[in-house]
Design an enzyme around this catalytic site. Structure first.
Site, mmCIF file in Angstrom:
data_model
loop_
_atom_site.group_PDB
_atom_site.id
_atom_site.type_symbol
_atom_site.label_atom_id
_atom_site.label_comp_id
_atom_site.label_asym_id
_atom_site.label_seq_id
_atom_site.Cartn_x
_atom_site.Cartn_y
_atom_site.Cartn_z
ATOM 1 C CG ASP A 83 5.163 -3.056 -3.319
ATOM 2 O OD1 ASP A 83 5.119 -4.126 -2.690
ATOM 3 O OD2 ASP A 83 4.174 -2.313 -3.465
ATOM 4 C CD GLU A 103 5.309 -8.033 -3.854
ATOM 5 O OE1 GLU A 103 4.564 -8.591 -3.038
ATOM 6 O OE2 GLU A 103 5.186 -6.838 -4.161
#
Length: 733
Positions: free
Chosen positions: A407, A460
């Site tokens: 993330d 990401e």
């Protein structure tokens, strides 16, 4: 006779009871001295204490001071096994073992690797581990507690096994390692514990175990002793995984928030219902929003306090293993969201763990994350890097996870991320690149791929950082795949336009092919795009409900045929109109309505076609796997292109035509690379609630008419707001 301690011993006892002693084993336990074998034990509030030795001899201990009892066995010339016989206020004598007669459970090699930041299986030496010691009086089973707190003045383990009384179990500091350790006999699986830490600032804090493999269910914050008893049944899957390259295979990902897919389900419930659902839809993988323990449910798991523990909201760690196991047995891979970029400030967790910044960088210009009100890890500290690298390996090895999606990578890469001038510190070269975070990502990726063949790591990453999916040996970050945020943003902007206006925004669809092969991409329609006022995927599209659904179906076909793996968030597969809310289940009742059930069926059909046609995935990251037929028909809102399974154009091929316009195309000539018969294997127009005519199954004979720089062509009708796939018909011989 009550013994009188020497001033030196008296001072040590006072420090011990006050929680200031770093070496309780030097005082407690058994020690040979000039007069024989001294036994000294810590039993606050005891009425009497006796000791029984392995040879059957018993000895009464006298109270020395402040709950410390002692005696000397004058005829003993060696240490030996013994048990304590303790009487409390209940008047009953209880047989107990003494925690302070045991050697450390951590070896010198382990401690060396911890301090070097190179212990790749850190969870096997730190945390709470069930342990056994054999001895003349029988095998002793208990739990070894070990925690890294290098600047603490003292550490004590507290729990339901000692009435949360820190005086009972002070821990020892092992050398200069910063690791505190204590073996506590007769503690078992399910016991709840924490650490009571006297910090460098002399403040006592109660902390959960950073390495806890199990926790209490929030809002409770205790750590729980755990020992796995799960017997894996996914051997075939693991063998195939080891011998398979996921980067060049099919990957169609269903993203799931476990708490709101169907509210109230446990890991074991999901092992039936989620598994059956995903198998029926044909996705190759599920990706789970973070399952690591987190105190605040609406954070969706992105503010982690228990990096080594699956959240207790849905069951035990073995329950989660059962879910993964069942997914694997059903042929479904499992990806987890992993959050190494930041952690919350909750006082019971990692923040100021030993009284000073330890896991977080001490300078707030590097140690604080302004967007989320969290701390940033001190990526340059070896032990912190080890904590994170080992954590990635822990999920891959212990839980058989097939990949990690990391993330907010951009927030890690840039020192000035979300910071104004003066709010960040340049690196040693004066630049904005966060060199230590880059090193952490490279180390985590390289180590994961080295130790666990067949897994994949996914970034990401929302910027144009070069080489995200380039190998670390070539100077890249070493990820296997990267979310294509540019494709996602451009495509959703395009879909937001009315069909009549899309001709002016045609480049939003074609631009992605300018960089589609610069990285190994995943096309994400994730949870972030359907929450916080952004609306659902369906309601981003203008027009009445019929046009919204038709456009969505065309978009899904476009997405499945575009270069790159694909990820779709739960609810999008049946066109849920309502924005996702983590506090309630998906709107499953919509599947009773034909319009939404047909979108669900389309996704199922897309996954079937996708799996069966290597052209849609084999060369995802190579220019040879894609060729435009017509990228320039902006006035018709039309796109057409070819996908190839092999670089020389042989083998499987799929032709895609997408009509994002508001008018039917009675005929569209489509160039094809070879002659013979071509079948329409998908027509999204046939998936509306009215059962409109579909061309699926129609076989066309390619004409010897060059078109779109191809030697052959066919003509085909393409309905408004729809897409079609064509593939060559395999000749039967």
């Amino acid at each position: 006779m009550t013994p009188t301690p020497s001033p030196e011993v008296g001072g040590a006892i006072t420090a011990l009871v006050q929680g200031r002693h770093q070496q309780p084993h030097d005082l407690l336990g058994q020690h040979l001295e000039h007069g024989g074998l001294r036994i000294r034990v810590l039993k606050p509030l005891a009425a009497s204490v006796r000791v029984r030795f392995e040879d059957g001899e018993e000895l009464d201990l006298g109270h020395e001071a402040e709950g410390v009892w002692t005696a000397v066995r004058t005829d003993a010339m060696r240490t030996m096994d013994y048990r304590l016989l303790v009487t409390w206020a209940d008047g009953i004598e209880h047989e107990q073992d003494d925690p302070y007669r045991f050697a450390p459970t951590l070896g010198e090699v382990d401690l060396h690797l911890v301090n070097e930041g190179r212990h790749e299986q850190l969870w096997t030496v730190l945390g709470a581990r069930v342990h056994e010691y054999p001895g003349p009086m029988g095998t002793v089973r208990g739990v070894s507690f070990a925690v890294w707190a290098p600047r603490a003045k003292a550490v004590r383990v507290i729990g339901d096994f000692n009435d949360w009384d820190g005086r009972v179990h002070p821990m020892r500091l092992i050398g200069s390692s910063g690791v505190w350790e204590l073996f506590v006999p007769d503690v078992g699986v399910g016991s709840i514990y924490k650490y009571e830490i006297r910090g460098a600032d002399d403040v006592v804090r109660t902390k959960a175990d950073p390495m806890a493999r199990r926790t209490e269910c929030p809002p409770n914050t205790g750590s729980v002793v755990d020992e796995s008893g799960h017997e894996w049944g996914d051997g075939d899957w693991m063998t195939r995984r080891r011998d398979t390259d996921p980067h060049s295979g099919p990957m169609s990902v269903y993203e799931v928030h476990l708490g709101s897919w169907r509210q109230g389900m446990s890991y074991r419930d999901l092992a039936e219902h989620l598994v059956n659902y995903v198998v029926d839809l044909g996705f190759t993988h599920v990706e789970l929003l973070p399952v690591m323990e987190h105190p605040y449910g609406p954070s969706w798991g992105y503010q982690v306090t228990g990096y080594y523990a699956p959240t207790a909201r849905f069951g035990t760690p073995d329950d989660f293993k059962y879910l993964v196991d069942r997914l694997h047995q059903a042929g479904i891979g499992v990806l987890l969201d992993w959050v190494p970029g930041h952690f919350p400030r909750d006082a019971f967790a990692l923040a100021r763990f030993d009284g000073l910044p330890l896991y977080e960088h001490p300078d707030p210009r590097r140690g604080d994350q302004p967007d989320w009100g969290t701390h940033v890890f001190d990526f340059g500290r070896l032990e912190v890097r080890n904590f994170l690298v080992a954590n990635a390996l822990y999920w891959l090895e212990e839980f058989h996870i097939d990949g990690l999606r990391v993330d907010a990578v951009a927030s890690m890469l840039y020192l000035d991320y979300s910071r104004k001038d003066g709010e960040w510190i340049p690196n040693v070269h004066g630049g904005r690149e966060h060199l230590e975070a880059i090193g952490l990502l490279q180390e985590a990726n390289a180590t994961a791929y080295k130790r666990v063949p067949g897994i994949v790591t996914v970034a990401e990453e929302s910027t144009s950082w070069p080489g995200v999916t380039r190998s670390t040996s070539a100077g890249g970050l070493g990820f296997g795949l990267k979310w294509n945020m540019g494709w996602m943003n451009d495509t959703l902007r395009y879909l937001h336009e009315e069909p009549i206006h899309r001709q002016y925004h045609h480049n939003l669809l074609t631009f992605s092919l300018m960089y589609a092969f610069s990285e190994n991409f995943v096309l994400p329609i994730s949870h972030d795009e359907v929450v916080h006022g952004k609306g659902s995927l369906l309601t981003k599209i203008p027009g009445d409900r019929y046009d919204q659904l038709a456009t969505l179906r065309a978009f899904l076909a476009y997405m499945w045929s575009h270069p790159g793996k694909q990820l779709l968030f739960m609810g999008c597969e049946f066109a849920q109109p309502g924005e996702w809310a983590d506090g309630r289940s998906l709107d499953w009742w919509l599947l009773d309505h034909a319009a939404h059930f047909r979108v669900h069926n389309l996704v199922k059909e897309l996954n079937r076609v996708y799996r069966e046609h290597p052209a849609l995935w084999a060369l995802d990251s190579q220019p040879a796997g894609f060729r435009w037929l017509d990228a320039d028909d902006n006035t018709g809102n039309l796109l057409s292109y070819l996908r190839f399974a092999q670089a020389d154009g042989s083998g499987d091929v799929v032709a895609t035509v997408v009509n994002y316009g508001g008018e039917d195309k009675a005929w569209v000539r489509v160039g094809l690379p070879r002659g013979g018969r071509w079948e329409v294997v998908l027509d999204t127009n046939g998936f509306d609630e009215h059962g409109s005519a579909s061309q699926a199954g129609i076989v066309l004979e390619a004409e010897n008419t060059p078109w779109n720089d191809q030697p052959y062509s066919v003509t085909i009708g393409v309905s408004r707001l729809s897409a079609v796939y064509l593939t060559p018909v395999a000749e039967v011989r």
